[in-house]
Design an enzyme around this catalytic site. Structure first.
Site, short mmCIF file in Angstrom:
data_model
loop_
_atom_site.label_atom_id
_atom_site.label_comp_id
_atom_site.label_asym_id
_atom_site.label_seq_id
_atom_site.Cartn_x
_atom_site.Cartn_y
_atom_site.Cartn_z
N ASP A 269 40.42 36.31 35.94
CA ASP A 269 39.97 36.72 37.22
C ASP A 269 38.50 36.97 37.20
OD1 ASP A 269 42.59 36.17 39.03
OD2 ASP A 269 42.96 36.82 36.92
N TYR B 133 35.73 31.19 41.33
CA TYR B 133 36.23 31.52 42.48
C TYR B 133 35.44 30.47 43.46
CZ TYR B 133 39.31 35.10 41.69
OH TYR B 133 40.40 35.79 41.18
N ASN C 282 45.21 29.38 39.71
CA ASN C 282 45.37 28.99 40.95
C ASN C 282 44.01 28.63 41.72
OD1 ASN C 282 45.29 32.11 41.13
ND2 ASN C 282 45.20 31.49 43.14
N HIS D 269 48.13 31.78 33.25
CA HIS D 269 47.41 32.53 34.45
C HIS D 269 48.38 33.75 35.16
CE1 HIS D 269 44.51 33.40 37.57
NE2 HIS D 269 45.30 33.25 38.46
N HIS E 157 51.59 39.47 44.56
CA HIS E 157 52.15 38.15 43.88
C HIS E 157 53.40 38.34 43.32
CE1 HIS E 157 48.18 36.22 44.39
NE2 HIS E 157 47.42 37.22 43.80
N HIS F 41 45.81 36.84 37.56
CA HIS F 41 46.37 36.69 38.67
C HIS F 41 46.42 37.82 39.44
CE1 HIS F 41 48.03 34.05 41.62
NE2 HIS F 41 49.35 34.50 41.65
N VAL F 42 47.13 38.76 39.04
CA VAL F 42 47.15 40.15 39.74
C VAL F 42 45.59 40.91 39.35
CG1 VAL F 42 48.31 42.12 39.88
CG2 VAL F 42 49.89 40.00 39.74
N HIS F 43 45.28 41.19 40.38
CA HIS F 43 43.84 41.87 40.10
C HIS F 43 44.25 43.45 39.95
CE1 HIS F 43 41.95 38.54 42.89
NE2 HIS F 43 42.55 37.97 41.73
#
Length: 664
Positions: free
Chosen positions: A7, A37, A67, A172, A182, A211-213
């Site tokens: 990410d 992004y 995603n 991801h 999420h 995915h999870v920041h």
């Protein structure tokens, strides 16, 4: 070494992350999805490419879609178009694409898709060193019967665990996460239900995702529970620096959770007209409604950062998490390969699926050479030799029916090296002790060679010496079994043999001569020998000395070839004198007339005895050879390590050449 980032985005924090990755000089980087992004904006994709170019033009990149790479075209239903046009992967088959559909979230849940993007850069695998890396796509079909699932199962079945004992899987979305963000997404749940049995069956060591920041690492886990024996370590590394900021709300209320603000990403001012959209994370908040799962090992939602994965050898890899600007890793663990930890994974046939032999037993069935063995019950002596793979250690524990343990575990690493070193070197003080026993025994008339009486010191001296020799040889054998691949280039067996063969010969010759001295023929000859001033014992000594002289002549020649001085010379000198014979070697090497090497080794031995042993080894390449150099890091010597290039000391000319190359 593999850098792992997730990410990333294109903020100042993104730049800080990629800068630190490049400064750490990994072999390559894996970016676990959500790259730019850009969200369908081609100009932002171009901007991300220009922003990353200074680093990615030199640092190899492996990536796959997240995603934010879906970027579905509203008119045609086409997905992943920008990603497919900009990135390539070691594809197993050409990509297959088609229109996709976003499923009704009220029926199927959040992140429920029916997309067609098979093979190509969507999911693929490749081998690097001792590791087999698999990259999956969370957002295409992954249920049993789907193209991705069938490809993944087939890929794992074809692994050659002799060549690539490590299985590392990337996707991801995390299959295990205790972050509130999420949770319970349809695509993630479908993938976990489908592939987790395969991860367990084939003993995947780690599953890395974003995915999870935030950052999170689990203990080895399987089916929602901690499983130290055969589970997989799950790592979430979604803290690369994107504009959406960090997520620091966690399930449960661990007091170890990091607290404090986590600032959102800040877009760099590039003059291209794009504003930075910051999203402040705020202070850490947790909910007590959910208990912290037992598989949680470490989590942090307050810092952007990167991961560093070092595949050390066949059984151990080191994982580190580095927050940006940190002076040292804030999370570090050594992961033991579950393929060895649990006695080998299932699937496959022949070399591809069979677990390698993990121990060598004594022919009598009552001894063990390699302590990394599963539970083994020798029939000959009724003992039980127990290993504890879940504790990641080598153990030699002989359990008698009463349950007494002879020795405690020997943990792989610095402890193992130290104990084998001490077990070998103990022969030196014990030899001095035996000598002192002989001197004292003779002074009191209680020491007579060849007298095995319980009242004679000779018997106890022989028992002590033989026990010490056996233990030293056992420790050397254990060390060689653990490190035979790394030591292969040094020919350790040949070197050991030419050094110790004279000792073995002298021992057995002494036994044989002692037997001959006590035969009737030698005793009958004593009368004739005494006339000339000789006894059978003195004749035996003379025979022994003569045989030693003859043997030493041939052993000296063997020493020349086992310890040829060109091993310590530069490449140029070594090549020029490679075929120098034993006699010429006496005049070609300066080491004959100096004691510097002896003084140097003596100083090292003294420092080791006084201040501990530095067991770390760093390998550098010089002149096409791998060169071992000491370091302060703990040694990571383990069973089944992949072979390294031959080790060789560095000569002064080689050092100068290496320094010149480094400056250039």
């Amino acid at each position: 070494r593999i850098a792992v980032v997730g990410d990333l985005g294109q903020t100042r924090d993104s730049v800080a992350t990629i800068s630190e990755v490049a400064a750490s000089a990994p072999d390559f980087m894996v970016l676990v999805g959500d790259l730019s992004y850009a969200d369908g904006n081609g100009t932002r994709w171009d901007r991300w490419g220009r922003l990353m170019d200074p680093w990615l033009s030199e640092l190899p990149l492996v990536t796959f879609p997240g995603n934010h790479e879906i970027e579905m075209d509203a008119a045609t239903g086409e997905t992943f178009k920008h990603f497919r046009s900009r990135f390539r992967a070691p594809e197993s088959e050409p990509e297959v694409t088609g229109p996709g559909t976003v499923l009704d979230p009220d029926v199927h849940g959040d992140y429920a898709f029916d997309f067609t993007y098979e093979y190509g850069a969507s999911y693929f695998s490749f081998d690097v060193g001792a590791a087999h890396l698999v990259c999956l796509n969370t957002y295409v079909r992954s249920k049993p019967g789907s193209a991705q699932f069938e490809w993944f199962a087939s890929d794992l079945a074809q692994m050659d665990r002799q060549k690539t004992p490590w299985l590392l899987v990337f996707a991801h979305a995390p299959l295990y996460s205790s972050n509130q963000a999420h949770q319970a997404e349809a695509a993630t749940l479908a993938m976990r239900q489908a592939i987790e049995p395969l991860l367990h069956r084939y003993r995947a060591a780690a599953f890395l995702s974003g995915h999870v920041h935030a950052y999170e690492r689990t203990h080895p886990a399987y089916e929602g529970r901690r499983d130290d024996e055969a589970g997989t370590v799950y790592v979430t590394i979604g803290d690369g620096g994107n504009r959406e900021g960090l997520k620091d709300k966690w399930l449960g209320g661990d007091e170890d959770d990091d607290e404090g603000g986590g600032g959102g990403g800040r877009e760099p001012d590039t003059g291209l007209g794009f504003d930075g959209g910051a999203s402040a994370a705020g202070s850490a908040e947790v909910t007590a409604a959910e208990k912290t799962p037992d598989w949680v090992a470490f989590r942090d939602g307050a810092h952007f950062g990167r991961g560093d994965l070092l595949v050390s050898n066949a059984t151990h890899l080191r994982w580190q998490w580095w927050p940006n600007s940190a002076l040292e890793a804030q999370d570090e663990t050594w992961i033991v390969n579950p393929y060895f930890r649990a006695g080998g994974g299932g699937g496959g046939s022949g070399r591809k699926g069979a677990a390698p032999k993990s121990h060598a037993s004594h022919p009598l069935g009552c001894w063990l050479l390699c302590p990394c063995a599963p539970v083994w019950r020798p029939r000959a002596c009724g003992a039980q030799i127990v290993a504890t793979p879940a504790n990641y250690c080598c153990r030699l524990a002989i359990k008698v029916p009463a349950g007494n343990v002879v020795s405690r575990p020997w943990r792989l690493g610095g402890e193992f090296v130290r104990l084998t070193l001490l077990g070998t070197l103990q022969y030196i003080p014990f030899s001095l002790l035996v000598t002192a026993m002989g001197l004292v025994g003779k002074a009191y008339g209680m020491y007579h060679e060849g007298n095995f009486s319980f009242h004679d010191v000779y018997l106890y001296a022989i028992i002590t010496r033989n026990w010490s020799q056996c233990w030293a040889l056992y420790c050397l054998g254990l060390f060689y079994v653990q490190l035979h691949d790394e030591l292969g280039g040094m020919s350790p067996v040949w070197k050991f043999s030419v050094i110790k063969i004279v000792v073995l010969f002298m021992w057995w010759q002494g036994v044989l001569v002692n037997v001959l001295e006590n035969t009737s023929q030698m005793k009958e000859a004593d009368d004739g020998l005494l006339v000339r001033g000789w006894t059978s014992r003195e004749v035996g000594f003379c025979i022994q000395n003569f045989l030693c002289i003859v043997e030493m002549f041939f052993i000296a020649i063997g020493m020349h070839y086992a310890f040829h001085y060109t091993e310590w010379a530069s490449d140029e000198v070594a090549q020029r004198h490679r075929n120098v014979g034993p006699w010429q070697a006496l005049w070609r090497g300066k080491a004959v007339s100096t004691m510097k090497d002896v003084a140097h080794d003596t100083a090292i031995l003294g420092k080791a005895a006084a201040g501990g042993v530095k067991t770390g080894v760093k390998y550098t390449v010089h002149g096409g050879r791998a060169v071992a150099r000491g370091s302060n890091n703990a040694a990571r010597f383990v069973l089944g390590a992949p072979p390294l290039a031959p080790l060789s000391p560095i000569g002064s000319e080689a050092k100068a050449q290496g320094q010149a190359q480094g400056q250039a």
